[in-house]
Motif scaffolding. Structure first.
Motif, PDB file in Angstrom:
ATOM      1  N   ILE A   1       0.838  -1.205   0.000  1.00 41.61           N
ATOM      2  CA  ILE A   1       0.000   0.000   0.000  1.00 41.61           C
ATOM      3  C   ILE A   1       0.877   1.262   0.000  1.00 41.61           C
ATOM      4  O   ILE A   1       0.643   2.205  -0.760  1.00 41.61           O
ATOM      5  N   ILE A   2       1.920   1.229   0.838  1.00 35.60           N
ATOM      6  CA  ILE A   2       2.804   2.403   0.918  1.00 35.60           C
ATOM      7  C   ILE A   2       3.592   2.567  -0.387  1.00 35.60           C
ATOM      8  O   ILE A   2       3.732   3.676  -0.901  1.00 35.60           O
TER       9      ILE A   2
ATOM     10  N   SER B   1       2.695   1.705  -3.265  1.00 39.36           N
ATOM     11  CA  SER B   1       1.823   2.054  -4.401  1.00 39.36           C
ATOM     12  C   SER B   1       1.756   3.571  -4.614  1.00 39.36           C
ATOM     13  O   SER B   1       1.376   4.033  -5.686  1.00 39.36           O
ATOM     14  N   ILE B   2       2.129   4.348  -3.601  1.00 40.20           N
ATOM     15  CA  ILE B   2       2.064   5.810  -3.745  1.00 40.20           C
ATOM     16  C   ILE B   2       3.075   6.269  -4.804  1.00 40.20           C
ATOM     17  O   ILE B   2       2.736   7.027  -5.715  1.00 40.20           O
ATOM     18  N   GLN B   3       4.311   5.805  -4.690  1.00 39.23           N
ATOM     19  CA  GLN B   3       5.321   6.232  -5.673  1.00 39.23           C
ATOM     20  C   GLN B   3       5.361   5.308  -6.881  1.00 39.23           C
ATOM     21  O   GLN B   3       5.849   5.713  -7.942  1.00 39.23           O
TER      22      GLN B   3
ATOM     23  N   LEU C   1       0.734  11.026  -8.942  1.00 41.16           N
ATOM     24  CA  LEU C   1       1.177  10.764  -7.566  1.00 41.16           C
ATOM     25  C   LEU C   1       0.036  11.074  -6.603  1.00 41.16           C
ATOM     26  O   LEU C   1      -0.256  10.298  -5.694  1.00 41.16           O
TER      27      LEU C   1
ATOM     28  N   ARG D   1      -2.736   8.457  -6.940  1.00 39.42           N
ATOM     29  CA  ARG D   1      -2.382   7.194  -6.260  1.00 39.42           C
ATOM     30  C   ARG D   1      -2.522   7.338  -4.751  1.00 39.42           C
ATOM     31  O   ARG D   1      -2.975   6.439  -4.066  1.00 39.42           O
ATOM     32  N   PHE D   2      -2.140   8.515  -4.249  1.00 41.00           N
ATOM     33  CA  PHE D   2      -2.264   8.754  -2.816  1.00 41.00           C
ATOM     34  C   PHE D   2      -3.736   8.811  -2.399  1.00 41.00           C
ATOM     35  O   PHE D   2      -4.141   8.247  -1.386  1.00 41.00           O
TER      36      PHE D   2
ATOM     37  N   LYS E   1      -5.177   5.436  -2.211  1.00 38.75           N
ATOM     38  CA  LYS E   1      -4.767   4.788  -0.950  1.00 38.75           C
ATOM     39  C   LYS E   1      -5.648   5.278   0.202  1.00 38.75           C
ATOM     40  O   LYS E   1      -6.124   4.485   1.022  1.00 38.75           O
TER      41      LYS E   1
ATOM     42  N   SER F   1       3.560   8.113   4.055  1.00 35.31           N
ATOM     43  CA  SER F   1       2.918   8.688   2.868  1.00 35.31           C
ATOM     44  C   SER F   1       3.471  10.082   2.573  1.00 35.31           C
ATOM     45  O   SER F   1       3.802  10.395   1.435  1.00 35.31           O
TER      46      SER F   1
ATOM     47  N   ARG G   1       6.669  10.402   0.892  1.00 36.76           N
ATOM     48  CA  ARG G   1       6.609   9.897  -0.481  1.00 36.76           C
ATOM     49  C   ARG G   1       5.856  10.830  -1.414  1.00 36.76           C
ATOM     50  O   ARG G   1       6.214  10.991  -2.565  1.00 36.76           O
TER      51      ARG G   1
END
Lengths: 213, 270
Positions: free
Chosen positions: A97-98, A100-102, B5, B8-9, B12, B107, B110
């Protein structure tokens, strides 16, 4: 890439938690921060990773100044205080999950990183069932998984046994080449074992700088 | 690249945020099923055989009429309305602050921008609220289907109301509770970041109880009680004023939150 910390001071509620810190950190080395609890080690790490804003002074990372040219360092992995993940997901799912951000690394790379810290990537147990040592290892895996140029590990040896500490030492030596690795630890022996250079911090000030032979 | 970006965040945040609320959504489902059942019972007592989706919706979010303290009639807290508001307040209670001190630090370093974190939480907040109203709508839809009247028409006979409005009342009935909940939950999220989630929850619930007692445009809880809308002769809340105030509250909460979050030190509160 270097980190150049100049006259860094952070005041919270009238107390200087960081007091005129001046240090230069170069790539390829493992730096240790030594000091008692509350001495300012974690605060310094928070300042380097952009979570707290300096009251005065600056942190230059490469060509840019933190807080001016960027809010967070361009390439950084951190383990600050205790590792914290979503309790109901497995270690792999948390890291996925973490990551997937970058979206820089694939599942195999995540699994390899989990293996490198001595955990089983196909372990389906939820994070809440991990032992303290396993949680710590997962936190370290999270910090290093995307190959960041700066790695900050706050008390990485907490809850690790001797073999765990040895594994982390080997891991850090293997990956330190073009990176700046900063670790903090209140145990002097462990810090000597893990670091190339040590900064001793007391009451927010750097009071000593030693090379480890 | 930067937009993707953020996307995607956001993905999440929506995944983790909505997943963390599964139990609370289930509670809201139970509540709306119970309310639908109660309304169906009341309909059968009144010998009404059918009722539209909008009538069910109105039943859920009607609240109480304007209370006049000088009337001598004792004040009765509108429990149904308060329970719905409590569930909504629980839905937005702690995900943002819990995220900030768990995976949020991972997060943030990133995504590299504090503004992304806050904006994503604002969108999560909207989606969370819309979802709970969707649950209410689905319950209303299913029960009205059982009764054989799937329509959005509003018949005010059952509620014994007089309309003072010629335009479409449907927009008001559907929009006001949703928009007001978004406004209140934005304020709640802001307080939870400024102080602590539990304080934000207590403040919001107290504010809503006060809103049910006093009818004033400053107490925006009034906007979500449909019986207080001026489209009915017993109400005082002007629709246009309510929409403007709600939108302003949403915008200001988002801006103040952004301003604050861009400057705050991220240290766990004791």
């Amino acid at each position: 890439m270097d980190i150049n910390i100049e006259n860094l001071t952070k005041t919270i509620n009238g107390i200087n938690v960081l007091d005129n810190i001046n240090i230069i950190l170069n790539s390829g080395k493992i730096y240790g921060l030594s000091g008692k609890n509350g001495s300012g080690k974690t605060m310094l790490m928070r300042a380097i990773c952009g979570l707290i804003k300096p009251t005065s002074g600056k942190i230059q990372i490469g060509e840019g100044v933190l807080g001016k040219d960027f809010s967070f360092p361009p390439s950084i992995g951190v383990l600050i205080e205790n590792p914290s993940f979503v309790p109901r997901y497995s270690g792999f799912k948390n890291l996925k999950i973490i990551a997937s951000i970058q979206n820089k690394i694939d599942d195999n790379q995540i699994k390899n990183t989990i293996k490198s810290v001595g955990l089983d990537p196909i372990d389906r147990r939820p994070y809440r069932k991990y032992s303290l040592g396993m949680k710590q290892r997962l936190g370290i895996a999270c910090a290093i998984m995307e190959n960041p140029k700066i790695i900050l590990l706050d008390e990485p040896t907490n809850a690790l046994d001797e073999s765990g500490i040895k594994l982390i030492k080997e891991l850090l030596i293997n990956i330190r080449d073009d990176r700046i690795i900063i670790i903090s630890c209140h145990d002097k022996e462990e810090l000597h074992y893990l670091s190339d250079e040590i900064f001793v911090i007391s009451e927010g000030k750097v009071i000593d700088h030693k090379l480890v032979e | 690249m930067k937009n993707s970006l953020f996307i995607r965040f956001l993905r999440k945040d929506l995944f983790l945020g909505l997943n963390s609320n599964k139990t609370r959504y289930f509670l809201s489902l139970l509540l709306f099923v119970y309310l639908s059942y109660m309304f169906t019972k009341e309909l059968s007592i009144a010998e009404n055989k059918a009722s539209s989706i909008t009538n069910f919706w109105f039943y859920f979010f009607q609240g109480i009429g304007v209370y006049n303290p000088s009337s001598g009639v004792p004040f009765v807290i509108p429990f149904t309305w308060i329970i719905i508001q409590v569930i909504i307040a629980l839905l937005v209670l702690n995900y943002p602050s819990r995220d900030l001190f768990t995976t949020g630090v991972q997060s943030l370093i990133r995504i590299k921008k504090r503004s992304y974190w806050w904006t994503s939480k604002c969108i999560w907040n909207f989606v969370t609220i819309i979802f709970v109203y969707l649950v209410a709508f689905i319950c209303a839809f299913i029960f009205s289907a059982f009764l054989g009247e799937i329509s959005l028409n509003f018949s005010d006979d059952f509620f014994c109301l007089q309309k003072n409005y010629n335009g479409s009342i449907i927009v008001i009935i559907y929009l006001m509770p949703v928009l007001t909940s978004i406004a209140i939950s934005m304020v709640q999220m802001l307080i939870s970041i400024l102080l602590k989630p539990i304080y934000s929850f207590v403040i919001v619930i107290c504010y809503l109880i006060v809103s049910s007692y006093y009818c004033s445009p400053i107490l925006i809880g009034n906007y979500s009680m449909l019986l207080r809308s001026s489209v009915f002769d017993i109400g005082k809340i002007n629709f246009i004023t309510a929409v403007i105030v709600d939108v302003l509250v949403i915008i200001f909460s988002a801006i103040i939150g952004l301003f604050y979050f861009n400057r705050v030190d991220i240290i766990k509160k004791g």
